[in-house]
Write a protein that holds these residues in place. Structure first.
Motif, PDB file in Angstrom:
ATOM      1  N   PHE A  29       0.833  -1.203   0.000  1.00  0.00           N
ATOM      2  CA  PHE A  29       0.000   0.000   0.000  1.00  0.00           C
ATOM      3  C   PHE A  29       0.871   1.259   0.000  1.00  0.00           C
ATOM      4  N   ARG A  69      -9.207   1.694  -5.507  1.00  0.00           N
ATOM      5  CA  ARG A  69      -9.702   0.909  -4.381  1.00  0.00           C
ATOM      6  C   ARG A  69      -9.117  -0.507  -4.389  1.00  0.00           C
ATOM      7  N   TRP A  70      -9.388  -1.216  -3.296  1.00  0.00           N
ATOM      8  CA  TRP A  70      -8.928  -2.604  -3.131  1.00  0.00           C
ATOM      9  C   TRP A  70      -9.267  -3.455  -4.349  1.00  0.00           C
ATOM     10  N   TRP A  73      -6.800  -2.915  -7.144  1.00  0.00           N
ATOM     11  CA  TRP A  73      -5.478  -3.498  -6.893  1.00  0.00           C
ATOM     12  C   TRP A  73      -5.523  -5.014  -7.037  1.00  0.00           C
ATOM     13  N   TYR A  74      -6.546  -5.610  -6.440  1.00  0.00           N
ATOM     14  CA  TYR A  74      -6.684  -7.066  -6.527  1.00  0.00           C
ATOM     15  C   TYR A  74      -6.861  -7.512  -7.980  1.00  0.00           C
ATOM     16  N   MET A  98       0.487  -5.022   2.162  1.00  0.00           N
ATOM     17  CA  MET A  98      -0.811  -5.247   1.532  1.00  0.00           C
ATOM     18  C   MET A  98      -0.706  -6.236   0.385  1.00  0.00           C
ATOM     19  N   ILE A 102      -3.181  -9.386  -0.659  1.00  0.00           N
ATOM     20  CA  ILE A 102      -3.662  -9.722  -1.998  1.00  0.00           C
ATOM     21  C   ILE A 102      -3.264 -11.145  -2.367  1.00  0.00           C
ATOM     22  N   SER A 171     -10.592   1.566   1.963  1.00  0.00           N
ATOM     23  CA  SER A 171     -10.876   0.428   1.092  1.00  0.00           C
ATOM     24  C   SER A 171      -9.988  -0.766   1.428  1.00  0.00           C
ATOM     25  N   GLN A 172      -8.720  -0.488   1.735  1.00  0.00           N
ATOM     26  CA  GLN A 172      -7.827  -1.575   2.122  1.00  0.00           C
ATOM     27  C   GLN A 172      -8.333  -2.262   3.390  1.00  0.00           C
ATOM     28  N   GLY A 175     -11.083  -4.480   2.653  1.00  0.00           N
ATOM     29  CA  GLY A 175     -10.632  -5.695   1.982  1.00  0.00           C
ATOM     30  C   GLY A 175     -10.086  -6.728   2.946  1.00  0.00           C
TER      31      GLY A 175
END
Length: 256
Positions: A29, A69-70, A73-74, A98, A102, A171-172, A175
């Motif tokens: 992150f 947002r998460w 990234w995912y 982070m 993931i 958001s993290q 998640g």
């Protein structure tokens, strides 16, 4: 987002096509691929096919990151896994902070596609009362002071932000709920590195992982001479060597 900003030099994604054993590495992150590139190069030199994607909003500006947002990234790491699975016979997934969360989520959602897991100071929860305020604070202020470059070794730079964008942070944290709730679905061989002196992530996540995963192969390694971004710190050679050996031994037998 209406426009993609230029990437800061050194924060570009890393890609190397090698043999049938693939490795996917995710940075953390507010960080960038720079935190993973030395590790990636080490594995590439040993014949692996390696990918280090740049997570959306990272390596540009913290303001742009605050619009991601998460799920963004995912999705980026998930797509990289799909690409590697088409190319490689086996794929190990690793992550820092982070990026570790993931990686765990991929192992939960796609257990047949993750042949080994390597986590470095994974962030899936911390005991910080300030996090409880983030859902409200994100509407009042855009960012707080940054958490980047927690590195003991002088002269190293993960090319991260000096601000923590709060909408992205919220958001993290959201998640993490899914990751923690499904830890029992993790069956891949698991190697976890944990720094004894980490100013970003406390031992909460490690305890959750130990208690929650279903992996029959688990190894936990303590890093005595590194802070949070251990992949760039004094213990980096240990991480590189141990992870390469772990992947060679366990990825080949993960699914028979």
């Amino acid at each position: 987002m209406t426009e993609t900003l230029s990437v800061v030099p050194g924060a570009e994604p890393f890609s190397h096509d090698g043999g049938p054993d693939g490795v996917l590495l995710s940075h953390g992150f507010t960080g960038s691929p720079a935190s993973m590139t030395p590790w990636a190069r080490f594995l590439a030199e040993r014949g692996h096919t390696v990918r280090v994607p740049r997570l959306p909003g990272h390596g540009t500006t913290w303001q742009e990151m605050n619009s991601t947002r998460w799920d963004d990234w995912y999705a980026t790491v998930d797509a990289a896994l799909s690409e590697l699975k088409e190319r490689c016979e086996r794929v190990a997934v690793g992550g820092l902070s982070m990026g570790g969360a993931i990686a765990l989520r991929l192992a939960e959602v796609r257990p047949r596609d993750v042949d080994a897991l390597v986590l470095v100071n994974p962030a899936i929860g911390v005991k910080n009362w300030q996090l409880k305020l983030v859902p409200a604070l994100k509407w009042l202020v855009p960012a707080m002071p940054g958490i980047g470059n927690d590195i003991k070794k002088p002269g190293e730079d993960e090319i991260g932000y000096d601000k923590t964008p709060l909408k992205a942070l919220a958001s993290q944290v959201h998640g993490w709920r899914d990751v923690c709730g499904d830890l029992g679905k993790v069956t891949a061989p698991l190697l976890v590195f944990r720094s004894t002196d980490d100013h970003v992530v406390d031992p909460t996540g490690l305890a959750l992982i130990r208690a929650g995963v279903s992996s029959t192969v688990t190894e936990y390694v303590t890093l005595e001479n590194s802070y949070h971004v251990a992949t760039l710190d004094h213990d980096a050679p240990l991480i590189f060597e141990r992870s390469a050996a772990f992947i060679a031994e366990h990825a080949r037998t993960a699914h028979g």
